[in-house]
Design an enzyme around this catalytic site. Sequence first.
Site, PDB file in Angstrom:
ATOM      1  N   LYS A 146      39.061  36.274  49.301  1.00 42.00           N
ATOM      2  CA  LYS A 146      40.071  35.832  50.268  1.00 42.00           C
ATOM      3  C   LYS A 146      41.137  36.886  50.371  1.00 42.00           C
ATOM      4  O   LYS A 146      41.662  37.353  49.349  1.00 42.00           O
ATOM      5  CB  LYS A 146      40.690  34.501  49.774  1.00 42.00           C
ATOM      6  N   GLN A 189      45.462  41.345  45.427  1.00 35.78           N
ATOM      7  CA  GLN A 189      45.151  40.010  45.957  1.00 35.78           C
ATOM      8  C   GLN A 189      44.489  39.120  44.894  1.00 35.78           C
ATOM      9  O   GLN A 189      44.675  37.907  44.893  1.00 35.78           O
ATOM     10  CB  GLN A 189      44.221  40.156  47.175  1.00 35.78           C
ATOM     11  N   LYS A 240      40.080  42.312  50.561  1.00 36.92           N
ATOM     12  CA  LYS A 240      40.939  42.837  51.636  1.00 36.92           C
ATOM     13  C   LYS A 240      40.087  43.703  52.552  1.00 36.92           C
ATOM     14  O   LYS A 240      39.059  44.233  52.138  1.00 36.92           O
ATOM     15  CB  LYS A 240      42.064  43.692  51.043  1.00 36.92           C
ATOM     16  N   GLY A 272      45.024  37.448  58.486  1.00 39.09           N
ATOM     17  CA  GLY A 272      45.848  38.506  59.069  1.00 39.09           C
ATOM     18  C   GLY A 272      46.560  39.365  58.038  1.00 39.09           C
ATOM     19  O   GLY A 272      46.620  39.053  56.859  1.00 39.09           O
ATOM     20  N   ASP A 273      47.065  40.475  58.494  1.00 35.80           N
ATOM     21  CA  ASP A 273      47.951  41.367  57.717  1.00 35.80           C
ATOM     22  C   ASP A 273      48.616  42.250  58.776  1.00 35.80           C
ATOM     23  O   ASP A 273      48.663  41.851  59.958  1.00 35.80           O
ATOM     24  CB  ASP A 273      47.143  42.177  56.685  1.00 35.80           C
ATOM     25  N   THR A 320      54.266  33.047  54.905  1.00 35.07           N
ATOM     26  CA  THR A 320      54.637  34.137  53.990  1.00 35.07           C
ATOM     27  C   THR A 320      56.162  34.269  53.942  1.00 35.07           C
ATOM     28  O   THR A 320      56.751  34.378  52.858  1.00 35.07           O
ATOM     29  CB  THR A 320      53.974  35.462  54.424  1.00 35.07           C
ATOM     30  N   ASN A 322      55.465  39.476  61.339  1.00 39.33           N
ATOM     31  CA  ASN A 322      55.268  38.071  60.967  1.00 39.33           C
ATOM     32  C   ASN A 322      56.063  37.683  59.714  1.00 39.33           C
ATOM     33  O   ASN A 322      56.759  36.661  59.715  1.00 39.33           O
ATOM     34  CB  ASN A 322      53.759  37.851  60.734  1.00 39.33           C
ATOM     35  N   SER A 325      46.807  29.692  53.792  1.00 40.45           N
ATOM     36  CA  SER A 325      45.416  29.941  54.189  1.00 40.45           C
ATOM     37  C   SER A 325      44.495  29.034  53.375  1.00 40.45           C
ATOM     38  O   SER A 325      43.525  28.475  53.903  1.00 40.45           O
ATOM     39  CB  SER A 325      45.019  31.400  53.931  1.00 40.45           C
TER      40      SER A 325
END
Length: 444
Positions: free
Chosen positions: A89, A110, A125, A164-165, A208, A239, A376
């Site tokens: 993830k 992560q 990632k 997303g990132d 976030t 974001n 998420s």
Amino acid sequence: MSYTNKVLQETMEKNPHQPEFHQALSEILSTIQPFVDANPQYERAGILERLVEPERQIMFRVPWVDDSGSVRVNRGFRVQYNSAIGPFKGGLRFHPSVNLSIIKFLGFEQIFKNSLTGLPMGGGKGGSDFDPKGKSDNEIMRFCQSFITELYRHIGGDTDVPAGDIGVGGREIGYMFGQYKRLTGLHTAAVTGRGICYGGSLVRKEATGYGLIYITEECLNSRNSTLKGKTAVISGSGNVSIYAAEKAASLGAKVVAMSDSGGYVYDKNGINLDVIKQIKEVERARISEYAKRVKTAAYKSGSTLIWDVKCDVALPCATQNELDGAAAKKLIANGVKLVAEGANMPASDEAAKLFIEQGVLFLPGKAANAGGVAVSGLEMAQSGQRCFWSFEQADKMLKEIMVNIFKTIDKRAQENCAKDNFVFGANIAGFIKVAEAMLLQGAV
Ligand code: NDP
Ligand code: 2IT
């Protein structure tokens, strides 16, 4: 040489020219060293050798046709790092700077971040060196479709779940999900951050940034302080930054500066977020626009100069190594009390060390920005249960997760005589769960 140092040295030699990966690796391995040395079962089981080596790394060609009809080619990546505690993830980053080193540092971080959330998610990632800036909607769509036409065979709700990132938000996730569904026929949570009308979760967009402020407030409260009345500086205006600014203002902080890669705006009256949202979310324009529209504001070019602005709370929310030792010294001289990483590894190694040494409360990214991946995880849970939670329900769960992360990392730091060293607390706490899961599953 200790087991940890041996693995660190060998991994760096085996993966040359990957500075960001080396930086993340060395930070984590050096902090967990005393703990690993005290528990020899990890060495016998080869836990560190397995942890530093991704389970799988995928690199692929992404051809797409631009609006003039020319074929363009980018490079796609997905690093499936560790699935000990759950499916891989982690986000996808679209930015011209993307390379294997950056994706590996993000994927490695992560693993521990996802572990800290308490939810069953492994670490991964991906992304591409595609630059979304200046591209039309149709070009973005064609790129996303091509990207997923290769990646779809490697992902899925129970195997690997991208999100997303940088450069990947609701628009890109929509195009990628649409193509995934078309190729597989599956309407499953194979990506998160989906639109609310087709399987997304409320609060994911805000998660976030809100999560960053929830953990910041919890940390301040635990030290008999609060965000109310504090001055904050937030780098970036994407974001994470926008929703961190929104929640910080709602808790009574005054956000006086925000930035993008071109420069920063300072507004002594506090940044007007409606104007920022219009410029960034609607028009996808530059932050310099803000100073043209808001009389009390001034624009300065040079994004890293934002750390010259005096503040109580600094929230780097743009990108890795955006806050170096010199910037940290400036912030400390100006009396900063807390720094929380909304971005992944925004503080350089030197900067992080300075904050900790000088008694500035420093919340590392893998704890402080875990709210995004946590929601998420909540999106995956809702998809599995075929249900939809209200904003209040999802927000309450996000807040509980962030408060819990703070308590966990604070406790771990105290237990190991590293009071207020939340880098240490987060790395140890994140590591223990993953290592335990790996031990229980045998040599895989
Ligand atoms: P966005 O693409 O929405 O925004 C990125 C912001 O950072 C923009 O303001 C961008 O400016 C700026 N930025 C990007 N690269 C650079 C650079 N090289 N130098 C200076 N400024 C830069 O991304 P997000 O807000 O989603 O992500 C921001 C950070 O938060 C990243 O580190 C990401 O890994 C991390 N993160 C994101 C999560 C999420 O859920 N989205 C979750 C956890 C962490 P410009 O537009 O000029 O490029
Ligand atoms: O860095 C991150 O945690 C993210 N970009 C979010 C990952 C996710 O799967 O929601």
